[in-house]
Motif scaffolding. Structure first.
Motif, PDB file in Angstrom:
ATOM      1  N   THR A 205       0.829  -1.197   0.000  1.00 37.18           N
ATOM      2  CA  THR A 205       0.000   0.000   0.000  1.00 37.18           C
ATOM      3  C   THR A 205       0.869   1.255   0.000  1.00 37.18           C
ATOM      4  OG1 THR A 205      -0.082   0.136   2.427  1.00 37.18           O
ATOM      5  CG2 THR A 205      -1.803  -1.165   1.339  1.00 37.18           C
ATOM      6  N   ALA A 206       0.281   2.347  -0.479  1.00 40.23           N
ATOM      7  CA  ALA A 206       0.864   3.680  -0.356  1.00 40.23           C
ATOM      8  C   ALA A 206      -0.274   4.651  -0.080  1.00 40.23           C
ATOM      9  CB  ALA A 206       1.615   4.073  -1.623  1.00 40.23           C
ATOM     10  N   SER A 207       0.040   5.768   0.532  1.00 44.95           N
ATOM     11  CA  SER A 207      -0.982   6.760   0.868  1.00 44.95           C
ATOM     12  C   SER A 207      -0.876   7.968  -0.044  1.00 44.95           C
ATOM     13  CB  SER A 207      -0.841   7.195   2.329  1.00 44.95           C
ATOM     14  OG  SER A 207       0.276   8.076   2.479  1.00 44.95           O
ATOM     15  N   ILE A 208      -1.785   8.919   0.145  1.00 47.45           N
ATOM     16  CA  ILE A 208      -1.775  10.135  -0.678  1.00 47.45           C
ATOM     17  C   ILE A 208      -0.548  10.995  -0.387  1.00 47.45           C
ATOM     18  CG2 ILE A 208      -4.273  10.213  -1.006  1.00 47.45           C
ATOM     19  CD1 ILE A 208      -4.424  12.259   1.251  1.00 47.45           C
ATOM     20  N   LYS A 209       0.141  10.740   0.725  1.00 48.49           N
ATOM     21  CA  LYS A 209       1.383  11.466   1.001  1.00 48.49           C
ATOM     22  C   LYS A 209       2.461  11.051   0.012  1.00 48.49           C
ATOM     23  CE  LYS A 209       4.446  12.803   4.781  1.00 48.49           C
ATOM     24  NZ  LYS A 209       4.804  12.608   6.208  1.00 48.49           N
ATOM     25  N   GLY A 210       2.493   9.773  -0.336  1.00 47.03           N
ATOM     26  CA  GLY A 210       3.352   9.309  -1.411  1.00 47.03           C
ATOM     27  C   GLY A 210       4.812   9.137  -1.066  1.00 47.03           C
ATOM     28  N   THR A 211       5.144   9.000   0.208  1.00 45.99           N
ATOM     29  CA  THR A 211       6.543   8.841   0.593  1.00 45.99           C
ATOM     30  C   THR A 211       6.919   7.402   0.911  1.00 45.99           C
ATOM     31  OG1 THR A 211       5.954   9.400   2.870  1.00 45.99           O
ATOM     32  CG2 THR A 211       6.752  11.198   1.458  1.00 45.99           C
ATOM     33  N   LEU A 212       5.968   6.607   1.434  1.00 47.72           N
ATOM     34  CA  LEU A 212       6.257   5.267   1.919  1.00 47.72           C
ATOM     35  C   LEU A 212       5.425   4.209   1.206  1.00 47.72           C
ATOM     36  CD1 LEU A 212       6.274   5.956   5.769  1.00 47.72           C
ATOM     37  CD2 LEU A 212       8.276   5.702   4.291  1.00 47.72           C
ATOM     38  N   ILE A 213       6.015   3.023   1.062  1.00 50.88           N
ATOM     39  CA  ILE A 213       5.303   1.816   0.638  1.00 50.88           C
ATOM     40  C   ILE A 213       5.404   0.824   1.786  1.00 50.88           C
ATOM     41  CG2 ILE A 213       5.219  -0.115  -0.991  1.00 50.88           C
ATOM     42  CD1 ILE A 213       6.620   1.746  -3.014  1.00 50.88           C
ATOM     43  N   ARG A 214       4.275   0.265   2.193  1.00 53.08           N
ATOM     44  CA  ARG A 214       4.275  -0.735   3.256  1.00 53.08           C
ATOM     45  C   ARG A 214       3.726  -2.044   2.716  1.00 53.08           C
ATOM     46  NH1 ARG A 214       2.366   3.858   7.355  1.00 53.08           N
ATOM     47  NH2 ARG A 214       4.422   4.454   8.139  1.00 53.08           N
ATOM     48  N   VAL A 215       4.341  -3.145   3.131  1.00 51.26           N
ATOM     49  CA  VAL A 215       3.947  -4.482   2.692  1.00 51.26           C
ATOM     50  C   VAL A 215       3.444  -5.261   3.901  1.00 51.26           C
ATOM     51  CG1 VAL A 215       4.695  -6.619   1.583  1.00 51.26           C
ATOM     52  CG2 VAL A 215       5.652  -4.420   0.833  1.00 51.26           C
ATOM     53  N   PHE A 216       2.258  -5.891   3.760  1.00 44.87           N
ATOM     54  CA  PHE A 216       1.610  -6.582   4.862  1.00 44.87           C
ATOM     55  C   PHE A 216       1.316  -8.032   4.502  1.00 44.87           C
ATOM     56  CE2 PHE A 216       0.498  -2.112   5.103  1.00 44.87           C
ATOM     57  CZ  PHE A 216       0.720  -1.796   6.437  1.00 44.87           C
ATOM     58  N   ASP A 217       1.250  -8.861   5.514  1.00 48.33           N
ATOM     59  CA  ASP A 217       0.786 -10.241   5.380  1.00 48.33           C
ATOM     60  C   ASP A 217      -0.736 -10.217   5.314  1.00 48.33           C
ATOM     61  OD1 ASP A 217      -0.294 -12.855   6.495  1.00 48.33           O
ATOM     62  OD2 ASP A 217       1.837 -13.346   6.394  1.00 48.33           O
ATOM     63  N   THR A 218      -1.337 -10.831   4.292  1.00 47.04           N
ATOM     64  CA  THR A 218      -2.788 -10.744   4.117  1.00 47.04           C
ATOM     65  C   THR A 218      -3.560 -11.605   5.111  1.00 47.04           C
ATOM     66  OG1 THR A 218      -2.715 -12.470   2.412  1.00 47.04           O
ATOM     67  CG2 THR A 218      -2.648 -10.176   1.666  1.00 47.04           C
ATOM     68  N   THR A 219      -2.904 -12.589   5.705  1.00 47.59           N
ATOM     69  CA  THR A 219      -3.586 -13.451   6.676  1.00 47.59           C
ATOM     70  C   THR A 219      -3.583 -12.851   8.075  1.00 47.59           C
ATOM     71  OG1 THR A 219      -3.012 -15.430   5.424  1.00 47.59           O
ATOM     72  CG2 THR A 219      -3.655 -15.743   7.717  1.00 47.59           C
ATOM     73  N   ARG A 228      10.923   3.388   1.490  1.00 46.40           N
ATOM     74  CA  ARG A 228      10.752   4.827   1.307  1.00 46.40           C
ATOM     75  C   ARG A 228      11.051   5.216  -0.137  1.00 46.40           C
ATOM     76  NH1 ARG A 228      10.058   9.385   4.109  1.00 46.40           N
ATOM     77  NH2 ARG A 228      10.041   8.224   6.089  1.00 46.40           N
ATOM     78  N   ARG A 229      10.064   5.839  -0.781  1.00 44.16           N
ATOM     79  CA  ARG A 229      10.274   6.380  -2.123  1.00 44.16           C
ATOM     80  C   ARG A 229      11.067   7.671  -2.071  1.00 44.16           C
ATOM     81  NH1 ARG A 229       9.196  10.578  -4.575  1.00 44.16           N
ATOM     82  NH2 ARG A 229       8.056  11.294  -2.757  1.00 44.16           N
ATOM     83  N   GLY A 230      10.703   8.550  -1.135  1.00 39.85           N
ATOM     84  CA  GLY A 230      11.369   9.839  -1.002  1.00 39.85           C
ATOM     85  C   GLY A 230      10.797  10.569   0.195  1.00 39.85           C
ATOM     86  N   SER A 231      11.167  11.836   0.341  1.00 40.44           N
ATOM     87  CA  SER A 231      10.682  12.625   1.472  1.00 40.44           C
ATOM     88  C   SER A 231       9.653  13.669   1.059  1.00 40.44           C
ATOM     89  CB  SER A 231      11.862  13.312   2.169  1.00 40.44           C
ATOM     90  OG  SER A 231      12.581  14.122   1.249  1.00 40.44           O
ATOM     91  N   ASP A 232       9.518  13.916  -0.240  1.00 39.56           N
ATOM     92  CA  ASP A 232       8.547  14.905  -0.717  1.00 39.56           C
ATOM     93  C   ASP A 232       7.275  14.192  -1.174  1.00 39.56           C
ATOM     94  OD1 ASP A 232       9.936  13.688  -2.776  1.00 39.56           O
ATOM     95  OD2 ASP A 232       9.707  15.382  -4.148  1.00 39.56           O
ATOM     96  N   THR A 233       6.169  14.911  -1.177  1.00 39.45           N
ATOM     97  CA  THR A 233       4.879  14.336  -1.551  1.00 39.45           C
ATOM     98  C   THR A 233       4.857  13.940  -3.021  1.00 39.45           C
ATOM     99  OG1 THR A 233       3.740  15.652   0.113  1.00 39.45           O
ATOM    100  CG2 THR A 233       2.393  14.780  -1.670  1.00 39.45           C
ATOM    101  N   ALA A 234       4.238  12.799  -3.306  1.00 38.05           N
ATOM    102  CA  ALA A 234       4.108  12.319  -4.684  1.00 38.05           C
ATOM    103  C   ALA A 234       2.813  11.521  -4.792  1.00 38.05           C
ATOM    104  CB  ALA A 234       5.291  11.449  -5.078  1.00 38.05           C
ATOM    105  N   ARG A 235       2.360  11.352  -6.025  1.00 40.13           N
ATOM    106  CA  ARG A 235       1.185  10.510  -6.279  1.00 40.13           C
ATOM    107  C   ARG A 235       1.652   9.212  -6.927  1.00 40.13           C
ATOM    108  NH1 ARG A 235      -4.010  11.416 -10.383  1.00 40.13           N
ATOM    109  NH2 ARG A 235      -4.857   9.332 -10.066  1.00 40.13           N
ATOM    110  N   PHE A 236       1.408   8.109  -6.230  1.00 43.13           N
ATOM    111  CA  PHE A 236       1.763   6.806  -6.794  1.00 43.13           C
ATOM    112  C   PHE A 236       0.794   6.439  -7.913  1.00 43.13           C
ATOM    113  CE2 PHE A 236       4.241   6.142  -2.930  1.00 43.13           C
ATOM    114  CZ  PHE A 236       5.324   5.413  -3.416  1.00 43.13           C
ATOM    115  N   HIS A 237       1.364   5.919  -9.000  1.00 45.58           N
ATOM    116  CA  HIS A 237       0.558   5.397 -10.102  1.00 45.58           C
ATOM    117  C   HIS A 237       0.413   3.881 -10.043  1.00 45.58           C
ATOM    118  CE1 HIS A 237       1.929   9.133 -12.575  1.00 45.58           C
ATOM    119  NE2 HIS A 237       0.805   9.372 -11.938  1.00 45.58           N
ATOM    120  N   CYS A 238       1.420   3.213  -9.495  1.00 43.11           N
ATOM    121  CA  CYS A 238       1.440   1.757  -9.576  1.00 43.11           C
ATOM    122  C   CYS A 238       2.434   1.185  -8.578  1.00 43.11           C
ATOM    123  CB  CYS A 238       1.834   1.342 -11.001  1.00 43.11           C
ATOM    124  SG  CYS A 238       1.887  -0.438 -11.306  1.00 43.11           S
ATOM    125  N   ILE A 239       2.098   0.027  -8.007  1.00 41.08           N
ATOM    126  CA  ILE A 239       3.027  -0.804  -7.239  1.00 41.08           C
ATOM    127  C   ILE A 239       2.886  -2.220  -7.781  1.00 41.08           C
ATOM    128  CG2 ILE A 239       3.683  -1.690  -4.970  1.00 41.08           C
ATOM    129  CD1 ILE A 239       2.278   0.715  -3.722  1.00 41.08           C
TER     130      ILE A 239
END
Length: 347
Positions: A205-219, A228-239
Motif C-alpha cells: 500500500t501507499a498513501s496520498i502522502k506518497g513517501t512510503l510503501i508498506r507491505v503486509f501479510d494478508t492473513t 521509502r520512495r522519497g521525502s517529498d509528496t508524490a502521487r503513486f501510479h502503480c506498485i
C-alpha cells in the motif's frame, strides 16, 4: 484507420502477459513479450473509454465510458465479447463508476467488481447476473479495488471506511452470513495505491502522502517491511511485485520507477543521515535498490517481465524496458511507442 487517440486508462491482465488501454477512440489490447497489438475495438463500437479491465487472456473485457466523447454513460458498465465482436451484458447504476475489475473466482465462475465513490458491488456474471455483495468503503475517488484470485482464496482489497485502513475480504465467502475480513491500519492518511503479490499472501500500500510503501501479510495483517520512495509528496501510479516476490517496483508522478529488494533487503540503500531526533525516520528507512526515469508529466504503470527486468507503460504511448543488477545499476533494454504498434496492419 483509427487515429492514435489519447490513453485514459492502462491495466495489466491477471498473469501480466497483456495490457489493455482505455482510449479516447476505443480499446486496445497488447501482448507484452513480444510487444504486439492483439485487439482493436474502435470508437464506433464503444466510444471513449475511461475505465477498462480484461479477464485473464480471454475474449471478455469490462469497460466504462468517459473522456471527451463517450458513447456510454459513466453510470454504466458493459461487458464486451471480442469473439462475437459485441457487447453481451450491460449494468446500469445510479452513481458514476470509478473502476471495474473482471476476474474468475476460485471455481470456474466469472465475477465483476464495480467500484463507486463509497461502495463496491460484486456480481456473478451469467445470462442473469447476480449481485453477491455490496461493501462500504472510504471516500474512494480513485476507485481503488484490487483482486487476487486462486483456487483457495479470492481476495479483494479496498480502502475501509476509516482513513488509512485497508480492508482485505475473501470473496469466496461473500454469499455467507459471515465472511473473512481483515482490516489493516496501513497509513495515517488516505490510501492512494494497492497491490497484491501473485499468491495473495502479501499486499502493498501507499498513501496520498506518497513517501512510503508498506507491505503486509494478508492473513495476519502484520507489517512485513516498509520502503521509502522519497521525502517529498508524490502521487503513486502503480506498485507491482515480481512473480518470485524477490523485488517490488513502483511508479509515481515524479517520473521515476523505483525498484526495491523484498527478499534480500540488505541490497536496498540506507540513508546516511544520523539516527537522531527528526532524522530518525529517514535514517531507518530502506530506499530503493535501483531506479530509472520516465517522462515526468505522464501516468506510468510498471511491472516485472523477468526477475531482473521491469517494463514501464506511459499514457503518452511509450514503452520502456530496463534490466537491473543487484549492484543497483540499470540499463535500458528496450523502447517502443505502443500506440504505433499494429498500425501498418490497418492500412
Amino acid at each position: 484507420m483509427e487515429g492514435k487517440g489519447k490513453v485514459l486508462d492502462i491495466r495489466f491482465n491477471e498473469d501480466q502477459t497483456c495490457f489493455v488501454c482505455g482510449m479516447e477512440n476505443g480499446i486496445r489490447v497488447y501482448t507484452i513479450d513480444p510487444l504486439t497489438r492483439k485487439t482493436l475495438i474502435g470508437f464506433d463500437e464503444v466510444g471513449a473509454v475511461k475505465h477498462v479491465d480484461m479477464l485473464r487472456r480471454t475474449n471478455l473485457l469490462a469497460f466504462v465510458g468517459g473522456g471527451q466523447a463517450p458513447k456510454f454513460a459513466e453510470k454504466q458498465v458493459h461487458i464486451w465479447d471480442d469473439v462475437r465482436k459485441k457487447i453481451i451484458l450491460q449494468f446500469n447504476f445510479e452513481l458514476p463508476v470509478k473502476s471495474v475489475r473482471l476476474y474468475r473466482d476460485g471455481t470456474t465462475g466469472c465475477r465483476l467488481a464495480a467500484t463507486f465513490q463509497e461502495q463496491i458491488c460484486v456480481y456473478r456474471l451469467s445470462k442473469e447476473p447476480q449481485l453477491l455483495k455490496t461493501v462500504q468503503t472510504a471516500s474512494n475517488r480513485l476507485g481503488l479495488c484490487e483482486i487476487c484470485s486462486s483456487s483457495s482464496r479470492d481476495l479483494i482489497a479496498f480502502p475501509a471506511p476509516r482513513p488509512g485502513v485497508l480492508a482485505v475480504l475473501d470473496s469466496l465467502t461473500l454469499g455467507r452470513a459471515r465472511h473473512a475480513r481483515q482490516e489493516i491500519w496501513a497509513h495515517k492518511s488516505q490510501l492512494a495505491c494497492i497491490s497484491f503479490n501473485v499468491k495473495g499472501t502479501m499486499v502493498a500500500t501507499a498513501s496520498i502522502k506518497g513517501t512510503l510503501i508498506r507491505v503486509f501479510d494478508t492473513t495476519t495483517g502484520d507489517k512485513k517491511v516498509e520502503f521509502r520512495r522519497g521525502s517529498d509528496t508524490a502521487r503513486f501510479h502503480c506498485i507491482s511485485f515480481s512473480p518470485s516476490d524477490d523485488y517490488l517496483c513502483a511508479s509515481s508522478d515524479k517520473g521515476t520507477v523505483h525498484i526495491f529488494a523484498l527478499r534480500d533487503q540488505t541490497l536496498n540503500r540506507k540513508s546516511r543521515l544520523p539516527n537522531l531526533g527528526l532524522l530518525a525516520q529517514y535514517s531507518a528507512s530502506q530506499w530503493g535498490l535501483a531506479q530509472f526515469s520516465v517522462p515526468i508529466d505522464c501516468m506510468c504503470k510498471c511491472m516485472f517481465t523477468h526477475s531482473n527486468a521491469v517494463i514501464a507503460l506511459c499514457d503518452n504511448g511509450t514503452f520502456y524496458r530496463y534490466v537491473f543488477k543487484e549492484s543497483g545499476t540499470t540499463t535500458r533494454d528496450g523502447f517502443d511507442v505502443f500506440l504505433d504498434v499494429g498500425f501498418d496492419d490497418d492500412l
